[in-house]
Design a protein around this motif. Structure first.
Motif, PDB file in Angstrom:
ATOM      1  N   ILE A   5      14.771 -15.428  12.678  1.00  0.00           N
ATOM      2  CA  ILE A   5      15.915 -14.792  13.727  1.00  0.00           C
ATOM      3  C   ILE A   5      15.592 -15.530  15.065  1.00  0.00           C
ATOM      4  O   ILE A   5      14.588 -15.906  15.485  1.00  0.00           O
TER       5      ILE A   5
ATOM      6  N   GLY B 274      13.706  -7.250  17.102  1.00  0.00           N
ATOM      7  CA  GLY B 274      12.795  -8.059  16.118  1.00  0.00           C
ATOM      8  C   GLY B 274      12.708  -7.300  14.744  1.00  0.00           C
ATOM      9  O   GLY B 274      12.671  -7.874  14.255  1.00  0.00           O
TER      10      GLY B 274
ATOM     11  N   SER C  86      10.220 -16.524  13.926  1.00  0.00           N
ATOM     12  CA  SER C  86      11.594 -16.130  15.209  1.00  0.00           C
ATOM     13  C   SER C  86      11.682 -16.856  16.516  1.00  0.00           C
ATOM     14  O   SER C  86      10.286 -17.762  16.923  1.00  0.00           O
TER      15      SER C  86
END
Lengths: 323, 338, 329
Positions: free
Chosen positions: C169, C209, C228
């Motif tokens: 991400i 997210g 992430s």
């Protein structure tokens, strides 16, 4: 023959969004097998539901001839208040406290617009800045993390008969607001104010009170969306729900509610939210490069509306010629 | 439009004089007062460097607001100016780094005009409501910008280019001089040309204007082109100021531009307004931000204050309206009674 | 026309005002007493983020400990604010400028203005935009990405999951330095034999997210781990995993970046596996130290001479060492 074409035209106008949703669903299921899987459909419905909730409130605002640009700020602030209340008063009270916060902010919007005669666009813009700022002051810029209260997550993760809670909340809110619009005087007054404020006032409608009520409802719907977001990530901060107002307005418009006011299509808003959620989901499933996602949404928005507007234009032309 | 006496031959209430005065000059008066107060109370405000900074900062939103004023008077508005600004700025910077300053100016203007033409077609020909058309264009243009730039920023720092955004002439910042020229041109167009009169007519009552022979469709399209031109100029100035441009430049630009126009006294419904208020409002916003910084105001409270100032400034107009209504109601009662 | 006349009057008034102001000597620049306190100005990216709040705290405390006057401006995630607010700092007569820029490419006018006044410029993280700053203190984002990849590999092997699929991400590609984290993560994890099945932009938004992770779980139910770009999105992803009935530690490990407070809490409670710590507080202190050296005319020693960079090592935070950090919060 002409009658059939006119009916077709009218049907298209009413159901064009549903048709597009269906078409897109078919295309996506052909492009990627993951789309039709139960888990994914649940995700799409959930994402659609969260934005649909605030969209439903916004539908009323637009039907009354106004906008509310403060819904994002309201969502964030309400979530922070709810988080503060959970350890102190328990989850149900906290949720209600958050909703009341939304209602109060909505009331303030309504008062500024009706008593101080400030245009809704600018008034809610100013309120947005004030509320975001107050949220920052209140949280001291820190994120609030909720630990040890799994009950709060029921807002985002709960299920009833297998249907995710946000979807139930969205459908429930749509049902309540739909009944209100069609069956109550208040609902009829909202539409009257949106059609022609002057006429409504002359016919005895308490325009100010109607508008204050509308904005209070928008505030509550924004608070609900904000709380669901915060339940999803177990965090509340001044930074959540940035840009919520534009997404909310987009789903209302795609759903077919006219910006000029006077009419409200709650089902349209639900479908509009579903459409946009499907687009985002499809783009993610297909791993479409980040850079292309934004333009896709913009183009789809324009195409959907261009088709809608063109049909309306043609239909109006036909009606005028027929008259 | 306003006569010295009303139809019954009685003197019109004094509030209507004040109302018009306030609408035209209110924000300018607030600006002058706020500068005087700031000069007296805020350390470092009344220095040349600081005032230049304030005027310079006001110019970017200000130039775009000139175009937006015309749009709002004609009864419409344009939400795509922010993303157009970014694209035009990038075009100016890239073209400049390849072909020089003149080319950079042309590039910025061409992009602004091109987006304006598309907006005009969408609204006037395809009949999509302005809000939606420009909202959709906002996404399309910013998405397009992302694709052609790959998300990367661009830089260009030729002295003649950056002078446009950072230089001074006779003590005044160059972008501010350009801002004033644009405002004067805009005001001249509004008051002295047929185009201007038609803009007011469409804003007041589009249907009546159409009957009176105003080519409403064509005019609406042209208005968006005008917005595009001024947005293009603003974009060149911003790029010059920053020596660079990137996709996503100036988030929230369009809302700040609309706020400046409305704060300046131009009504969102259309049909009335002018450039003086827009100029004053743009400077006022810049002054507010500057004063809060000089006072070392807490960053979080700054947001609150900025929103409150906007609300208070606009409520004054509403309160004035209510006062006037109450007074005219009293007058009618007096007339009927007597 | 009356209104145009007023426009002229307004113009004339403003010109007159600026000329008058120009004639008055700006008092801030002149030394009032023999031993004038030095003033440090800090222009921060956006105080809404815990990362920058910590950075600001470190900067402020170090500046005050060194006996300087300290002035702060918040760029509020806007480059025009960055430029005008930092100009406000310069106009207040600072002796050194520390800046964590929202938009490094737009630093040109700032550095030029500072240089004209002989003010040293210290950049804290983000980037220098290719401008003539004096020094930039930068977290080794690339190293952090590699660290995350290595650790994720270890965690995945620990879960017994044989799948070689991971998700990444990202932050907004415009945040060039943060973007480096995922670029180096993806490069390293591929070297370790994994496939990056999804690389999606969460725009640093927590809600994204969450929803992105849900979509990844749909498209790739056998995904084995997630990295992430920053902690808010990591917490969101971890919650998405939890909501689908799995664990962000035992089933699909989630590694974040920043060591924000919420991530530390998430690691402690076991919903998230690890994060890569930047030390914004220490970086803040470092920049004050560097500013002092520059104000005294000392020459600096760089880790990278060409870009005048000084690197700050990053550290991996896991459940083992998270307590030490939580105590200092």
């Amino acid at each position: 023959m002409a009658g059939a074409r006119e009916t077709a035209g009218r049907l298209w106008r009413s159901y064009s969004v549903a048709v597009v949703v269906l078409a897109l669903g078919i295309i996506l299921s052909l492009l990627t097998p993951s789309f039709l899987m139960a888990g994914n459909l649940m995700n799409v419905l959930t994402n659609a539901a969260v934005i649909a909730i605030v969209g439903l409130g916004m539908t009323l605002a637009i039907a009354s001839g106004n906008f509310d640009l403060s819904v994002g700020a309201t969502a964030a602030f309400s979530a922070c208040i709810a988080f503060t209340l959970v350890p102190v008063a328990g989850v149900p009270v906290a949720i209600i406290g958050g909703l009341i916060t939304g209602a109060i902010i909505g009331l303030i919007n309504g008062l500024i617009i009706t008593q101080l005669r400030v245009n809704a666009f600018i008034a809610t813009l100013g309120v947005q800045s004030v509320v975001r700022g107050l949220t920052l002051v209140y949280t001291n810029g820190r994120d609030m993390y909720l630990q040890g209260y799994p009950g709060y997550k029921v807002l985002s993760g709960g299920h009833i008969l297998g249907i995710p809670m946000p979807v139930i909340l969205a459908l429930g809110l749509a049902a309540i607001l739909g009944l209100m619009l069609n069956q109550t005087r208040f609902g009829r007054h909202i539409l009257a104010v949106g059609s022609n404020t002057k006429t409504a006032r002359l016919s005895g409608v308490a325009v100010d009170r109607v508008l204050i009520g509308v904005f209070a409802i928008v505030g509550v719907s924004a608070a609900m969306s904000g709380q669901i977001y915060s339940a999803q990530v177990v965090t509340a901060s001044a930074r959540i729900a940035v840009g919520l107002e534009l997404s909310a307005i987009a789903v209302v418009v795609v759903g077919g509610t006219p910006l000029s006011g006077g009419r409200a299509s709650l089902i349209g808003t639900l479908l509009g939210a579903l459409l946009i959620a499907m687009i985002n989901n499809g783009l993610n499933l297909l791993n479409v490069p980040v850079l292309y996602q934004q333009i896709t949404i913009g183009l789809l928005l324009l195409i959907t509306l261009a088709i809608g507007a063109e049909r309306k234009h043609q239909a109006l032309g036909r009606e005028r010629r027929a008259a | 439009m306003t006569t010295a006496t009303d139809t019954a031959g009685q003197r019109r209430p004094r509030t209507r004089d004040w109302a018009l005065m306030w609408e035209k000059y209110g924000i300018s008066a607030v600006l002058v007062v706020s500068w005087i107060l700031a000069a007296l109370l805020v350390p470092n405000f009344a220095t040349l460097a600081n005032l230049q900074n304030v005027l310079r900062t006001a110019s970017f939103v200000g130039v775009a607001a000139v175009g937006m004023t015309i749009a709002i008077i004609s009864g419409t508005f344009d939400l795509s100016v922010g993303s157009t600004l970014a694209l035009a700025a990038i075009a100016a910077v890239w073209t400049g780094s390849q072909f020089g300053v003149i080319a950079s100016i042309l590039a910025g203007l061409i992009v602004g005009v091109a987006v304006g033409i598309i907006n005009g077609l969408l609204v006037a020909k395809v009949r999509i409501p302005a809000f939606i058309a420009t909202l959709g264009m906002m996404f399309v243009v910013s998405g397009f910008t992302l694709i052609v730039t790959g998300g990367n920023p661009f830089a260009y720092n030729a002295p003649s280019f950056i002078w446009m955004g950072n230089g001074d002439l006779l003590g005044l910042p160059v972008p501010f001089i350009i801002f004033l020229i644009c405002a004067l041109v805009g005001e001249g167009v509004l008051r002295r040309t047929v185009f201007g009169r038609q803009v007011f007519a469409i804003g007041s009552n589009a249907a009546a204007a159409k009957i009176a022979g105003v080519p409403v469709q064509r005019m609406t399209g042209l208005v968006f082109v005008v917005v595009g031109i001024f947005t293009g100029i603003a974009a060149i100035l911003v790029a010059a100021r920053l020596y660079s441009a990137r996709p996503g430049l100036e988030p929230g630009f369009e809302l700040r531009v609309i706020a400046a126009v409305v704060l300046g006294g131009t009504r969102l419904q259309g049909g009335r307004g002018g450039m003086l208020g827009t100029v004053a409002a743009a400077i006022l916003f810049a002054t507010l931000g500057n004063v809060l910084n000089l006072l070392h105001a807490d960053a979080f409270w700054q947001k609150v204050v900025e929103g409150l100032v906007l609300l208070v400034a606009l409520s004054i107009e509403g309160i004035r309206q209510r006062v006037e209504e109450r007074m005219s109601r009293q007058m009618h009662e007096v007339k009927e009674g007597g | 026309m009356a209104r145009k006349n007023w426009l002229f009057v307004l113009m004339a008034a403003l010109i007159a005002a600026t000329l008058v102001a120009g004639c008055t000597a700006p008092p801030a620049q002149q030394a009032q007493q023999p031993a004038k306190k030095k003033k440090i100005g800090f222009s921060v990216f956006d105080m809404q983020y815990g990362f920058f709040q910590d950075m600001e705290k470190g900067t402020k405390e170090a500046a005050q400990a060194a006996g300087y006057d300290y002035v702060l401006v918040d760029e509020k995630s806007s480059e025009s604010t960055m430029v005008s607010a930092t100009q406000d700092l310069i106009n207040q007569g600072i002796d050194a400028l520390i800046i964590s820029p929202f938009s490094p490419p737009a630093m040109g006018p700032i550095v030029d203005a500072a240089k004209k006044k002989g003010i040293p410029v210290v950049v804290n993280d983000i980037g220098g935009g290719g401008t003539a700053y004096d020094v930039i203190v930068i977290s080794n984002n690339a190293e952090g990405g590699v660290m995350a990849a290595d650790h994720l590999d270890k965690l995945i092997k620990g879960t017994g999951n044989t799948s070689k699929k991971v998700a990444s991400i990202t932050c907004d590609p415009q945040h060039v330095y943060a973007w480096r984290r995922n670029v180096s993560f993806e490069k390293r994890i591929k070297e370790l034999g994994y496939e990056v099945v999804a690389s999606l932009n969460g725009k640093s938004q927590q809600e994204l997210g969450y929803s992105l992770m849900k979509d990844v779980l749909s498209a790739h139910p056998d995904v084995a781990g997630v990295f992430s770009c920053n902690d808010p999105m990591a917490v969101g992803a971890a919650q998405a995993i939890a909501d689908s009935g799995k664990s962000g530690v035992k089933d699909i490990p989630v590694v974040g970046f920043n060591a924000d407070e919420i991530a530390l809490k998430a690691i402690k409670e076991g919903s998230m596996a690890a994060t890569v710590q930047q030390v914004p507080y220490e970086m803040g202190k470092m920049t004050v130290d560097l500013a002092t050296k520059l104000m005294n005319g000392e020459k600096l020693k760089y880790d990278d001479d060409k870009e005048r960079e000084i690197w700050v090592p990053v550290k991996l935070i896991t459940p083992e060492n998270v307590d030490t950090l939580l105590k200092t919060q």
